[in-house]
Write a protein that holds these residues in place. Sequence first.
Motif, PDB file in Angstrom:
ATOM      1  N   CYS A  70       0.883  -1.217  -0.238  1.00 45.65           N
ATOM      2  CA  CYS A  70      -0.115   0.014   0.062  1.00 45.65           C
ATOM      3  C   CYS A  70       0.829   1.309  -0.042  1.00 45.65           C
ATOM      4  CB  CYS A  70      -0.842  -0.199   1.309  1.00 45.65           C
ATOM      5  SG  CYS A  70      -2.313  -1.185   0.846  1.00 45.65           S
ATOM      6  N   ASN A  71       2.047   1.402   0.286  1.00 46.66           N
ATOM      7  CA  ASN A  71       2.853   2.317   0.243  1.00 46.66           C
ATOM      8  C   ASN A  71       4.004   2.453  -0.742  1.00 46.66           C
ATOM      9  OD1 ASN A  71       2.336   3.729   2.655  1.00 46.66           O
ATOM     10  ND2 ASN A  71       3.214   1.915   3.933  1.00 46.66           N
ATOM     11  N   ASP A  72       3.771   1.241  -1.753  1.00 42.20           N
ATOM     12  CA  ASP A  72       4.787   1.136  -2.996  1.00 42.20           C
ATOM     13  C   ASP A  72       4.401   2.457  -3.731  1.00 42.20           C
ATOM     14  OD1 ASP A  72       6.561   0.713  -4.622  1.00 42.20           O
ATOM     15  OD2 ASP A  72       6.069  -1.408  -4.959  1.00 42.20           O
ATOM     16  N   LEU A  73       5.418   3.127  -4.207  1.00 43.51           N
ATOM     17  CA  LEU A  73       5.293   4.379  -5.222  1.00 43.51           C
ATOM     18  C   LEU A  73       4.781   3.734  -6.576  1.00 43.51           C
ATOM     19  CD1 LEU A  73       8.349   6.492  -4.500  1.00 43.51           C
ATOM     20  CD2 LEU A  73       6.063   7.234  -4.118  1.00 43.51           C
ATOM     21  N   TYR A  74       5.307   2.464  -6.847  1.00 44.85           N
ATOM     22  CA  TYR A  74       4.776   1.711  -8.233  1.00 44.85           C
ATOM     23  C   TYR A  74       3.445   1.277  -8.161  1.00 44.85           C
ATOM     24  CZ  TYR A  74       9.849   2.557  -8.732  1.00 44.85           C
ATOM     25  OH  TYR A  74      11.080   3.348  -8.964  1.00 44.85           O
ATOM     26  N   TYR A  75       2.739   1.387  -7.129  1.00 42.91           N
ATOM     27  CA  TYR A  75       1.565   0.471  -6.711  1.00 42.91           C
ATOM     28  C   TYR A  75       0.472   1.579  -6.609  1.00 42.91           C
ATOM     29  CZ  TYR A  75      -1.931  -2.866  -5.314  1.00 42.91           C
ATOM     30  OH  TYR A  75      -2.976  -3.717  -5.109  1.00 42.91           O
ATOM     31  N   PRO A  76       0.196   2.447  -7.757  1.00 42.70           N
ATOM     32  CA  PRO A  76      -0.400   3.751  -7.526  1.00 42.70           C
ATOM     33  C   PRO A  76      -2.063   3.434  -7.195  1.00 42.70           C
ATOM     34  CG  PRO A  76      -0.071   3.688  -9.926  1.00 42.70           C
ATOM     35  CD  PRO A  76       0.669   2.354  -9.115  1.00 42.70           C
TER      36      PRO A  76
ATOM     37  N   GLY B 177      -9.740  10.151 -13.281  1.00 44.18           N
ATOM     38  CA  GLY B 177      -8.319  10.157 -13.632  1.00 44.18           C
ATOM     39  C   GLY B 177      -8.303  10.761 -15.049  1.00 44.18           C
ATOM     40  N   HIS B 178      -7.060  10.637 -15.793  1.00 44.94           N
ATOM     41  CA  HIS B 178      -6.506  11.255 -16.945  1.00 44.94           C
ATOM     42  C   HIS B 178      -6.156  10.290 -18.032  1.00 44.94           C
ATOM     43  CE1 HIS B 178      -6.921  15.061 -14.760  1.00 44.94           C
ATOM     44  NE2 HIS B 178      -5.923  14.603 -14.109  1.00 44.94           N
ATOM     45  N   ALA B 179      -6.849  10.337 -19.134  1.00 43.93           N
ATOM     46  CA  ALA B 179      -6.447   9.396 -20.192  1.00 43.93           C
ATOM     47  C   ALA B 179      -4.889   9.644 -20.648  1.00 43.93           C
ATOM     48  CB  ALA B 179      -7.267   9.829 -21.530  1.00 43.93           C
ATOM     49  N   GLN B 180      -4.192   8.432 -20.769  1.00 48.71           N
ATOM     50  CA  GLN B 180      -2.616   8.847 -21.261  1.00 48.71           C
ATOM     51  C   GLN B 180      -2.614   8.252 -22.788  1.00 48.71           C
ATOM     52  OE1 GLN B 180      -0.048   6.924 -18.434  1.00 48.71           O
ATOM     53  NE2 GLN B 180      -1.062   7.993 -16.926  1.00 48.71           N
ATOM     54  N   PHE B 181      -1.321   8.560 -23.401  1.00 42.18           N
ATOM     55  CA  PHE B 181      -1.443   8.228 -24.893  1.00 42.18           C
ATOM     56  C   PHE B 181      -1.904   6.739 -25.370  1.00 42.18           C
ATOM     57  CE2 PHE B 181       2.605   6.704 -23.418  1.00 42.18           C
ATOM     58  CZ  PHE B 181       2.970   5.859 -24.307  1.00 42.18           C
ATOM     59  N   ASP B 182      -1.498   5.996 -24.275  1.00 35.68           N
ATOM     60  CA  ASP B 182      -1.744   4.384 -24.611  1.00 35.68           C
ATOM     61  C   ASP B 182      -2.971   3.690 -23.810  1.00 35.68           C
ATOM     62  OD1 ASP B 182      -0.410   4.655 -22.149  1.00 35.68           O
ATOM     63  OD2 ASP B 182       0.913   3.036 -22.301  1.00 35.68           O
ATOM     64  N   ARG B 183      -3.556   4.644 -23.100  1.00 37.01           N
ATOM     65  CA  ARG B 183      -4.732   3.898 -22.339  1.00 37.01           C
ATOM     66  C   ARG B 183      -5.722   4.951 -22.101  1.00 37.01           C
ATOM     67  NH1 ARG B 183      -4.816   5.425 -17.173  1.00 37.01           N
ATOM     68  NH2 ARG B 183      -2.968   5.704 -15.952  1.00 37.01           N
TER      69      ARG B 183
ATOM     70  N   PRO C 229     -33.448  -0.556   5.760  1.00 41.72           N
ATOM     71  CA  PRO C 229     -33.935   0.953   5.021  1.00 41.72           C
ATOM     72  C   PRO C 229     -33.187   1.897   5.434  1.00 41.72           C
ATOM     73  CG  PRO C 229     -35.900  -0.444   5.517  1.00 41.72           C
ATOM     74  CD  PRO C 229     -34.870  -1.230   5.992  1.00 41.72           C
ATOM     75  N   GLN C 230     -32.813   1.858   7.115  1.00 41.33           N
ATOM     76  CA  GLN C 230     -32.214   3.197   7.766  1.00 41.33           C
ATOM     77  C   GLN C 230     -30.569   3.030   7.437  1.00 41.33           C
ATOM     78  OE1 GLN C 230     -33.659   0.386   9.104  1.00 41.33           O
ATOM     79  NE2 GLN C 230     -33.053   0.170  11.349  1.00 41.33           N
ATOM     80  N   ASP C 231     -30.082   2.070   6.838  1.00 38.67           N
ATOM     81  CA  ASP C 231     -28.704   1.611   6.793  1.00 38.67           C
ATOM     82  C   ASP C 231     -28.048   2.634   5.499  1.00 38.67           C
ATOM     83  OD1 ASP C 231     -28.705   0.531   9.113  1.00 38.67           O
ATOM     84  OD2 ASP C 231     -28.857  -1.806   8.217  1.00 38.67           O
ATOM     85  N   ARG C 232     -26.877   2.513   5.294  1.00 35.16           N
ATOM     86  CA  ARG C 232     -26.150   3.184   4.103  1.00 35.16           C
ATOM     87  C   ARG C 232     -24.974   2.208   3.824  1.00 35.16           C
ATOM     88  NH1 ARG C 232     -30.330   4.924   4.078  1.00 35.16           N
ATOM     89  NH2 ARG C 232     -31.064   7.210   4.010  1.00 35.16           N
ATOM     90  N   PHE C 233     -24.567   2.055   2.505  1.00 29.05           N
ATOM     91  CA  PHE C 233     -23.401   1.205   2.018  1.00 29.05           C
ATOM     92  C   PHE C 233     -22.433   2.069   1.305  1.00 29.05           C
ATOM     93  CE2 PHE C 233     -21.077  -1.977   0.127  1.00 29.05           C
ATOM     94  CZ  PHE C 233     -21.180  -3.206   0.931  1.00 29.05           C
ATOM     95  N   LEU C 234     -21.162   2.157   1.787  1.00 37.64           N
ATOM     96  CA  LEU C 234     -20.217   2.818   1.155  1.00 37.64           C
ATOM     97  C   LEU C 234     -19.440   1.880   0.254  1.00 37.64           C
ATOM     98  CD1 LEU C 234     -19.142   6.012   0.870  1.00 37.64           C
ATOM     99  CD2 LEU C 234     -17.394   5.424   2.673  1.00 37.64           C
ATOM    100  N   LEU C 235     -19.520   2.113  -1.006  1.00 37.11           N
ATOM    101  CA  LEU C 235     -18.658   1.201  -1.902  1.00 37.11           C
ATOM    102  C   LEU C 235     -17.789   2.009  -2.867  1.00 37.11           C
ATOM    103  CD1 LEU C 235     -18.588  -1.739  -3.189  1.00 37.11           C
ATOM    104  CD2 LEU C 235     -20.177  -0.718  -4.922  1.00 37.11           C
ATOM    105  N   GLU C 236     -16.137   1.341  -2.690  1.00 33.15           N
ATOM    106  CA  GLU C 236     -15.302   1.955  -3.565  1.00 33.15           C
ATOM    107  C   GLU C 236     -14.726   1.083  -4.393  1.00 33.15           C
ATOM    108  OE1 GLU C 236     -11.237   4.945  -2.608  1.00 33.15           O
ATOM    109  OE2 GLU C 236     -11.534   2.692  -1.650  1.00 33.15           O
ATOM    110  N   VAL C 237     -14.871   1.462  -5.976  1.00 35.29           N
ATOM    111  CA  VAL C 237     -14.200   0.543  -6.896  1.00 35.29           C
ATOM    112  C   VAL C 237     -13.422   1.256  -7.699  1.00 35.29           C
ATOM    113  CG1 VAL C 237     -15.963  -1.304  -6.788  1.00 35.29           C
ATOM    114  CG2 VAL C 237     -16.414   0.901  -8.115  1.00 35.29           C
ATOM    115  N   ALA C 238     -12.507   0.622  -8.571  1.00 35.00           N
ATOM    116  CA  ALA C 238     -11.731   1.077  -9.608  1.00 35.00           C
ATOM    117  C   ALA C 238     -12.460   1.185 -10.783  1.00 35.00           C
ATOM    118  CB  ALA C 238     -10.469   0.385  -9.750  1.00 35.00           C
ATOM    119  N   SER C 239     -12.424   2.250 -11.867  1.00 36.22           N
ATOM    120  CA  SER C 239     -13.145   2.448 -12.828  1.00 36.22           C
ATOM    121  C   SER C 239     -12.104   2.884 -14.009  1.00 36.22           C
ATOM    122  CB  SER C 239     -14.173   3.939 -12.599  1.00 36.22           C
ATOM    123  OG  SER C 239     -13.390   5.085 -12.745  1.00 36.22           O
ATOM    124  N   THR C 240     -12.674   2.227 -15.256  1.00 33.98           N
ATOM    125  CA  THR C 240     -12.191   2.878 -16.518  1.00 33.98           C
ATOM    126  C   THR C 240     -13.054   3.332 -17.421  1.00 33.98           C
ATOM    127  OG1 THR C 240     -11.056   1.919 -18.464  1.00 33.98           O
ATOM    128  CG2 THR C 240     -12.933   0.500 -17.318  1.00 33.98           C
ATOM    129  N   ALA C 241     -12.430   4.327 -18.045  1.00 34.93           N
ATOM    130  CA  ALA C 241     -13.481   5.260 -19.067  1.00 34.93           C
ATOM    131  C   ALA C 241     -13.520   4.662 -20.344  1.00 34.93           C
ATOM    132  CB  ALA C 241     -12.714   6.586 -19.414  1.00 34.93           C
TER     133      ALA C 241
END
Length: 379
Positions: free
Chosen positions: A72-78, A347-353, A218-230
Amino acid sequence: MAERDRAVHRIPEILEDTRWTVCLVGEEQSGKLAQVTAGLRHRPDPDGAGKRITSGFSYWGLESTIAWAHACNDLYYPVMREGIASFSRRWQNTAGALPEGTLHYVSLGPGTGQKDQAILRQLRERGTSGSYIPVDISAEMLRLGQREALHNLRISPGDVLPVQLDFALPRNLDRLRTLIKSTVGDEPVLYSLLGNTLANFDSDTQLLTLLGNKLLRPQDRFLLEVASTAGQDDGAARAAAQEYENSPRFREFVTSALMQYTDLQIDMDCLSCEGSVEGERALRVKVIYRNRTDRTLVLTLPDRSTVPFPDQDTIRLLLTRKYTREGLDKMLVDAALLKVGETHDGGHAQFDRPAFGMALMLLQASAAPRPPVGPIPFD
Ligand SMILES: C[S@@+](CC[C@H](N)C(=O)[O-])C[C@H]1O[C@@H](n2cnc3c(N)ncnc32)[C@H](O)[C@@H]1O
């Protein structure tokens, strides 16, 4: 009062000394070992569809927990590092959609605990924090995550109840629901499943449906975090795989389970990350260990049984995904969940993705009838 009751009632007082932590263990751990072993006995398959370490077991145990914290702290694992660094800001933008009043917080898979700290801090600042119940398959992860989550927060030890449990099993969720109900009664609960954990499961929609069906009132909430792609094509899938391949610490993390559960001599050159397009819904990345020795190896498993590992056979060490907008929307509909708030860093598109990002969504149970869930294969 019986002697045993008195000992239990003194636990909060004992916990004031911060070197102690308490953990409720929700299932027989020897059964878990049998589950890992079964995953490693699958038939040979050159494409990573046979032998596997199923989700959860990649994190189980001390070695994997430490390796995960390093990754989780690896610079190469963004994917993880930036996700953790930007979480506070994204959470502040999403939290406006929370209901008023006291909220208890149940964190499904807290990991290193930094995100839980941001959530607990914000709930405290609003003056609405209740109990904190982190739930993880790994006791070591719970201890590590709890320390970080509670760092510099004045939360009474009596309000913290860590639970060691595999939340992918329906019967475990029944037991968890009963525990939560007896702890908080009818007061609302905020659940979270963060860090793209959902994407690690073969049957991700089924797991989300199961969590919604079994836990969400009904009174509860669910926080979901996922990775996305355009976007999704073969080039994007290769770029997604590359993100994982580049990180030495991530490679140590994914192989740590192999080191614990087999006697394989790990050769990092046998590791590969393979990207593919999963229909309209996601890019899929499999992290695979392939036997490249030109001979059949014999693996010894935790129960001392052996299994042949022929040349070119594979062990799938991890599965992950990046979801498309359509894929995410459909998964929420299928799981009968309704979005009430969202922060999407595209996020931002890059030339190859295409652009890769993170979506943080606040959900509640929809009024639609609860969809049935069959058994969850492989998870
Ligand atoms: C990808 S990490 C995410 C950690 C953290 N939520 C974050 O966003 O940084 C997945 C977490 O879920 C836990 N986990 C994975 N599968 C699990 C399962 N089936 N039951 C319980 N915990 C699980 C892991 O031990 C780990 O703590």
